[in-house]
Design a protein around this motif. Sequence first.
Motif, PDB file in Angstrom:
ATOM      1  N   ASN A 187       7.422 -12.429   3.428  1.00 10.04           N
ATOM      2  CA  ASN A 187       6.449 -12.377   4.531  1.00 10.04           C
ATOM      3  C   ASN A 187       5.908 -10.966   4.726  1.00 10.04           C
ATOM      4  OD1 ASN A 187       6.713 -15.100   4.950  1.00 10.04           O
ATOM      5  ND2 ASN A 187       8.051 -14.915   6.730  1.00 10.04           N
ATOM      6  N   THR A 188       6.766  -9.970   4.570  1.00 10.02           N
ATOM      7  CA  THR A 188       6.313  -8.574   4.686  1.00 10.02           C
ATOM      8  C   THR A 188       5.315  -8.254   3.582  1.00 10.02           C
ATOM      9  OG1 THR A 188       8.428  -7.945   5.659  1.00 10.02           O
ATOM     10  CG2 THR A 188       7.083  -6.165   4.745  1.00 10.02           C
ATOM     11  N   GLU A 243       3.372 -10.378   2.027  1.00 10.65           N
ATOM     12  CA  GLU A 243       2.117 -11.085   2.315  1.00 10.65           C
ATOM     13  C   GLU A 243       1.321 -10.371   3.404  1.00 10.65           C
ATOM     14  OE1 GLU A 243       0.814 -13.606   0.553  1.00 10.65           O
ATOM     15  OE2 GLU A 243       2.555 -13.326  -0.736  1.00 10.65           O
ATOM     16  N   ARG A 244       2.010  -9.875   4.440  1.00 13.50           N
ATOM     17  CA  ARG A 244       1.307  -9.136   5.500  1.00 13.50           C
ATOM     18  C   ARG A 244       0.677  -7.866   4.953  1.00 13.50           C
ATOM     19  NH1 ARG A 244       5.488 -10.806   8.798  1.00 13.50           N
ATOM     20  NH2 ARG A 244       6.655  -8.904   8.480  1.00 13.50           N
ATOM     21  N   ARG A 245       1.401  -7.179   4.086  1.00 17.66           N
ATOM     22  CA  ARG A 245       0.841  -5.957   3.488  1.00 17.66           C
ATOM     23  C   ARG A 245      -0.397  -6.270   2.667  1.00 17.66           C
ATOM     24  NH1 ARG A 245       6.497  -3.414   1.829  1.00 17.66           N
ATOM     25  NH2 ARG A 245       6.983  -2.398   3.791  1.00 17.66           N
ATOM     26  N   THR A 269      -3.210  -6.941   5.066  1.00 14.32           N
ATOM     27  CA  THR A 269      -3.660  -5.691   5.692  1.00 14.32           C
ATOM     28  C   THR A 269      -4.481  -4.876   4.708  1.00 14.32           C
ATOM     29  OG1 THR A 269      -1.699  -5.671   7.079  1.00 14.32           O
ATOM     30  CG2 THR A 269      -2.893  -3.603   6.872  1.00 14.32           C
TER      31      THR A 269
END
Length: 194
Positions: A79-80, A82-84, A87
């Motif tokens: 999930n981290t 994917e968020r990066r 962003t």
Amino acid sequence: MDPDPLMAIAPCASMTFEEFWSENYVILARRAGYLGAAPGDVEDVVQEAMCDVYRGWQDIVDPLAYAMTALRSHVVRRNTRERRKATTALESAPEPRAHEGAEPERLVEWADPERVERLLSRLTADQRAVMTEIVREQSTAEIAVHLGKSHEAVRKLLERARRRLRQAVAEEASGSVWNPHAGTGGKEDRDLRR
């Protein structure tokens, strides 16, 4: 001949890794969803956690607890990541440009409260009320409840208000003078009572 590693027995579990996999795969998949794994990632994070369990199978005391902890780590990492990516994609997106026909000084004209008031004066009271609610970012359903009108009546008022405002802006741009008594007449200028 070496023994099959899938048939290796965990010291305290008295089951093979293969048995552990088949008994706990569904439990781990549900847990992955609960932890926030995207539906397309559930299978991947469960397999990654199972690989961690397999690597330490001979030394693990409680394989299910170990698998749950590994699963949580893999879900968080994925999930981290994917968020990066999201962003980075947002940061690299080009800045929105003004319409090519729009001139910056014309855009500033919309900040003139007198001009806005003059344009809004071309609307009926109901059309002004609907436009006011639209500016407040209310949905047509919310506006219908607030004004006590049907959803269809609000939709038509909004459509007519937009048409009048486009006409007013066009007339203003061409330099023609607005005659308040020269409306389109008929149903177009009557308030909707529904």
